[in-house]
Write a protein that holds these residues in place. Sequence first.
Motif, PDB file in Angstrom:
ATOM      1  N   HIS B 177       0.816  -1.213   0.000  1.00 23.53           N
ATOM      2  CA  HIS B 177       0.000   0.000   0.000  1.00 23.53           C
ATOM      3  C   HIS B 177       0.851   1.265   0.000  1.00 23.53           C
ATOM      4  N   MET B 178       2.139   1.110   0.209  1.00 22.38           N
ATOM      5  CA  MET B 178       2.998   2.301   0.188  1.00 22.38           C
ATOM      6  C   MET B 178       3.464   2.662  -1.216  1.00 22.38           C
ATOM      7  N   LEU B 179       3.145   1.793  -2.182  1.00 21.83           N
ATOM      8  CA  LEU B 179       3.617   2.057  -3.536  1.00 21.83           C
ATOM      9  C   LEU B 179       2.480   2.564  -4.398  1.00 21.83           C
ATOM     10  N   SER B 180       2.836   3.273  -5.468  1.00 20.98           N
ATOM     11  CA  SER B 180       1.810   3.709  -6.410  1.00 20.98           C
ATOM     12  C   SER B 180       1.405   2.527  -7.282  1.00 20.98           C
ATOM     13  N   GLY B 181       0.316   2.717  -8.027  1.00 19.55           N
ATOM     14  CA  GLY B 181      -0.175   1.645  -8.881  1.00 19.55           C
ATOM     15  C   GLY B 181       0.882   1.155  -9.853  1.00 19.55           C
ATOM     16  N   GLY B 182       1.574   2.107 -10.449  1.00 21.98           N
ATOM     17  CA  GLY B 182       2.609   1.734 -11.405  1.00 21.98           C
ATOM     18  C   GLY B 182       3.722   0.933 -10.744  1.00 21.98           C
ATOM     19  N   GLN B 183       4.121   1.360  -9.570  1.00 19.83           N
ATOM     20  CA  GLN B 183       5.181   0.648  -8.864  1.00 19.83           C
ATOM     21  C   GLN B 183       4.719  -0.746  -8.465  1.00 19.83           C
TER      22      GLN B 183
END
Lengths: 326, 349, 445
Positions: B177-183
């Motif tokens: 949940h700490m990453l963006s969708g792309g990541q």
Amino acid sequence: MAADKVLNVKDLKLFFRTTKGVVRAVDGVDFTLERNRAVVIVGESGCGKTSLAKAILRLLPKNVDTYSGKVFLNDQETMKYTDEEYRTKVRWVKMSMVPQAAMNSLNPVLKVGDQVAEPAIIHNDMSKEVALQQAKKMFQQVGVPDDFINRYAFELSGGMRQRVTIAMSLMSLPELVILDEPTSALDVLTQANIFNVLKRIKKELGVSFILITHDIATSSELADDVAVMYAGQIVETGDASRFFDCPLHPYAIKLMDSVPRLRAKQEPDFITGKPPSLLNPPTGCRFKDRCPSRFERCDEEPPTYNIEGRTVKCWLYAKEGTNHND
Amino acid sequence: MTDTTQEKSQTIMTHDDDLKKRRENSLLSVQNLKVWFELRRLGFGTTGYVHAVDGVNFDLDYRETIAIVGESGCGKTTLMKSILALYQPTEGEIYFEGNPLSELKGYQMRQYRSEIGYVQQDPYGALAPFMNIRRILEEPMIINGINSKQERKDRIFNALEEVKLTPPGDFLEKFPHMLSGGQQQRVVLARAMLLEPKMIVADEPVSMLDASVRVEILRLMESLQERHDLAVIYITHDLSTVRYFSERVFVMYAGQLIEKTLIEDVVHDPKHPYTKALMEATSDPDANNALHYRDVPPGEPPSLVNPPKGCRFHPRCPYKIEGLCEVEVPPYFKTKPDQYVACWLYKDA
Amino acid sequence: MKGLLRNFKQYPSAIIGSILVLILVGIAIYTVIAIPYDEAIDQWRGGEDVRGAVPKTARPIYVNWFTSKKLPSTMVLDTTDPVEGVEKSEQDLGKGLRDINIVFRFDFNADDFPQELQVVMTSKFEDKNPFATLTWIKPDGTEIDLGDIGIKHSEIYRFQDSNLVEELQGVAPHIALFAVPESDPPEPMKGTYELHVDAIVFEEEADADAKFISFGQVHGIAGTDTRRRELSLALLWGTPIALSFGLLAAVGTSFTTMFIAATGVWFGGVVDESIQRVTEINMMLPFLPFLIMVGTFYSRSIWTMLAVVILLSIFGGSIKTYRAIFLQVKESQYIEAARSYGAGNWRIITRYLVPRIIPVLIPGLVSAIPSYVFLEASLAILGLGDPILPTWGKVINDARMSGALYNENYYWILQPAVLLMITGLGFALIGFALDRIFNPKLREV
């Protein structure tokens, strides 16, 4: 020749209070919509476009921190209305909305006819029979067979359900309908059909539309005007033909470049980085960290410039345009 | 990419060709596959079947990329899951490097699974929310017997660098949940690559990502495919992304592949009326679109429980031939060296 | 974990709950170390003589803080343990006789009379036992002759000499010896008292010792019961027993139930169906009557009870809740991904399904601990408690059977009840706070 403005929004602000701080979802938005035209508000997820729709319709949650600005509906300032006045005079009377994933929000235990008739019974004081007649007329308008009045939501396909919710928004013959991602969950063919329906409604009923979406390609099916939203602000507006041909704002340019095209030969581009958080937006131009054309002035927030009927919120156009706020 | 296309034209075969030859010469051979799901009514017998995949034939060669295009409910997800051995075929067979999937047991099945990378649609859902990135990436390796901690670490670092999540050290301890969708999607890609697969199956890998990020991920997949000589099956409903990623396109409707063709021909010379409709309905951003109605067939895709007789598209088809289309199922007609269409309009091809 | 603690501190209820539980845990640890198990059991079961100077049904000492009328506490003066107020001297009377003169001197300032008086005398001799004369001297100088008694090795003088009774005109000694004369109702005289024990020994090597016990109306931090047992023992030892029982039952049940639910959901089909049917049948079984039957016909040992409780609970209603959650989680994309990279069934169950249920499990577990504690207490109150162990429920049961409330011995019931309530409250508060932490949707915005 003064064009007839159905909606005029000035400096609209909507901030939310959350456990992490204040989210500046709509941060000083200006735009106008002329009668019987459709404006598309494009932006990526988290840019505040759904909040903008809610701000215009005054569908506010409980944790509102700030709600200010001016919203003129047909030159009537609606911000001054009390909530009760707003409910009886504006919402679902003059303006209505098809929210995101509305087709999944239909009440499963009511017949769709009854659901569609409900707004008219409540807001327009119609009797049930009259309202059902009106519902049938709207069904025709959106291409749903009459006898579907007696069906339940689970009996309908996705496309049909979306048509039903559009019919519901038209029940009071509003002047303005806001559509939030109306086709994002639907298949390509159904999508095309829905847009055909919207085009027909626009032509036959004279409705004005605000279409909110992240899908630029599909938005061109309905757009007369385009407004690009980034980090809670509108960074560019203009008519569709000039916009799709030649966008002005660096973000808009990159956004257009990143759309994969079926028929053209170009290789699409992408934008590095990600949009700023609405909790603590950066000072100055909010796109500056990802902008290829950034220069020193960008540390200061740019005004919105008018260029031949289009507006851009970018220092690059300082010389060409006249300041929007003058 | 165009050079290999020329080479590949020999591998597309018609129904009549020897099934054995097909599976011996290709990486993946799907032969007469049918996957039906039973509808049970409170345990008292069967009320019918959902014919999710109803007679699919195709071959995928090493290092080849294909796209399977279709709307929701056409069966492409079921097809993909059958390839991943998550569903059992009702009839027909899937062969991988000549071996039938239905005969793989235990260790062999794990071996097979390590040869395929799976990239899912929802990047957040694909990652266990309670595991950090390091654990997520270690799991496939631990399961498949890579016991040396150092080797796992090396592979993880390499994979993260390849998907451009750098510096890798920054990401290992983070949670999804700490990453963006792309990541997140990059992590999914990294995970798919860890076991050095021969084939990647990607189910709408970018449809839940923002527009500006989609192309980045597709480009990344493209570079991974080239660098690692991967075969790719790219499943989507969005025709406009198919151009940048595939050589051949299969159009799926109501459980069957109704057109198999090269990507250029899908765009410039679609044959099947459904393919044409898809093309017509896919918009490019152009202000003129608002000025006219789109000519698309009405109606919805048919129910897979009781599909229409004959050609399944006939109830919606503007070019229906009375007396033929609603009675007999059309076979493939070869309209070009690499183009096969299941439509009676082309019966003289 | 750090985040958890941070969140936890935000809730005042959680902090209060934790303090309560920590106090209980502290008591439990202290008790187990300070009073070893065997010693405790001996003390609890042993006869009156094991305990020595303990009055019957005495109130706890702290009662005196709340009353204006101060009740006397137990006082022991022993010649073998010389403290101030105990004098022992010898006088040679010639002809081989010696007078061992023992003087007990003490201050008495209470507003009520002691329960009982005893003088325990011990002697060393070969042929002739010493002979003692006891005299009582009140603060106002009044001397009362208590009588004579021969001391054979060990003798207990209970102030019941017939002459004494007559001299005191029928008033009970423990009152008369302290009363202000002519007071009605009798009031104790405050001041310094003396008890003289003159023991005449007839041999060179003979010796005599005495111990004077004035049994108070208050005794110990928790009072005593009808069997002269200090309740503090049972209340202290009841703490680790209650906590362990509650914890073991809660943990055993929760985790087992969770695994059963996960297995059923993952394997589906016959496995799932059979688990569901077993659960449904089990939910219909009457829980308490079953336990009563086991206790009556088989064994009342606490370990047996624990085992039966767990067995009956693991197929309980929570299986349905967990199953609902697991069914949802089972469809997750990441589980599908795990299958696609070859994860086996057990790995998926333990590493992919179970962690999703922990946020629901932990608060439930914590909140369930008190119910098991209450269950054990209830069984004891019904007479089915472990026959050996001193538990809170046992204390309440004893109190009930001895008519404690009828006899106004409220402390006997109230103290264990309060401990039970604190246990329940502490764990409940923590459980609710954990629930809000683990399930953010339950928080207020």
